[in-house]
Design a protein around this motif. Structure first.
Motif, PDB file in Angstrom:
ATOM      1  N   ARG A  79       0.874  -1.178   0.000  1.00 17.53           N
ATOM      2  CA  ARG A  79       0.000   0.000   0.000  1.00 17.53           C
ATOM      3  C   ARG A  79       0.910   1.226   0.000  1.00 17.53           C
ATOM      4  NH1 ARG A  79      -5.252   1.532   2.317  1.00 17.53           N
ATOM      5  NH2 ARG A  79      -5.097   3.665   3.091  1.00 17.53           N
ATOM      6  N   ASP A 114     -11.837  -0.872  11.649  1.00 10.52           N
ATOM      7  CA  ASP A 114     -12.621  -1.040  10.431  1.00 10.52           C
ATOM      8  C   ASP A 114     -14.096  -0.746  10.686  1.00 10.52           C
ATOM      9  OD1 ASP A 114     -13.742  -3.307  11.589  1.00 10.52           O
ATOM     10  OD2 ASP A 114     -12.693  -4.728  10.296  1.00 10.52           O
ATOM     11  N   ARG A 120      -7.476  -3.191  13.381  1.00  8.17           N
ATOM     12  CA  ARG A 120      -6.634  -3.832  12.374  1.00  8.17           C
ATOM     13  C   ARG A 120      -5.279  -3.137  12.316  1.00  8.17           C
ATOM     14  NH1 ARG A 120      -9.333  -8.230  10.149  1.00  8.17           N
ATOM     15  NH2 ARG A 120     -11.535  -7.760   9.994  1.00  8.17           N
ATOM     16  N   ALA A 122      -2.051  -2.005   9.824  1.00  2.00           N
ATOM     17  CA  ALA A 122      -1.795  -1.676   8.427  1.00  2.00           C
ATOM     18  C   ALA A 122      -0.332  -1.308   8.248  1.00  2.00           C
ATOM     19  CB  ALA A 122      -2.682  -0.518   7.983  1.00  2.00           C
ATOM     20  N   THR A 124       2.116   0.577   5.568  1.00  2.00           N
ATOM     21  CA  THR A 124       2.038   1.505   4.451  1.00  2.00           C
ATOM     22  C   THR A 124       3.431   2.000   4.095  1.00  2.00           C
ATOM     23  OG1 THR A 124      -0.130   2.256   5.230  1.00  2.00           O
ATOM     24  CG2 THR A 124       0.996   3.680   3.675  1.00  2.00           C
TER      25      THR A 124
END
Length: 142
Positions: A79, A114, A120, A122, A124
């Motif tokens: 991402r 979420d 959650r 993540a 990046t």
């Protein structure tokens, strides 16, 4: 010159701040998996977001020196977030699904909740340099 990032930490023996060199650098070369989107949350600066696929290939079975064996491949999706104003806008306008890009930046680990209220994690890549290598319409020979 390149290593001019510093981290301050408390020294156990001296009690004063010590400057220590540190680096968080990522280099990726791959293909874009989706057209970029631009998001703006709660009046903060907008961000351009897209996914980038990198592939790892290796030969299994026979020795790599010979042509025997099967070729295996693993695709990893990253991402990518672009915050820098000029780069963010150019990336949003010109990057398309299938484009081949070189991306430099830093890795960032974060958390979010979420829509089902589940926490959650993540990962990046915060891009500070994007180099356009193709527009995705050209088929490259391997």
């Amino acid at each position: 010159q390149v290593l001019r990032q510093f981290v301050r930490h408390e020294s156990d023996t001296v009690g004063s701040l010590v400057l220590e060199r540190s680096m968080n650098r990522v280099q990726l070369l791959g293909r874009v998996g989706q057209d970029p989107i631009m998001r703006q949350v709660d009046g903060k600066n907008p961000v351009t977001i897209f996914s980038l696929a990198t592939n790892e290939m290796w030969r299994t079975g026979e020795s790599e020196a010979t042509q025997g064996g099967d070729i295996s491949q693993k695709t990893t999706w990253h991402r990518i977030s672009v915050f820098r104003p000029g780069l963010r806008d150019v990336t949003y306008q010109y990057v398309k699904k299938g484009s081949r890009l070189y991306v430099e930046g830093k890795i960032d680990y974060g958390e979010y909740t979420d829509k089902n209220n589940v926490r959650r994690q993540a990962t990046t890549i915060i891009a500070d340099n994007v180099i356009f290598l193709s527009d995705g319409s050209t088929k490259e020979k391997v």
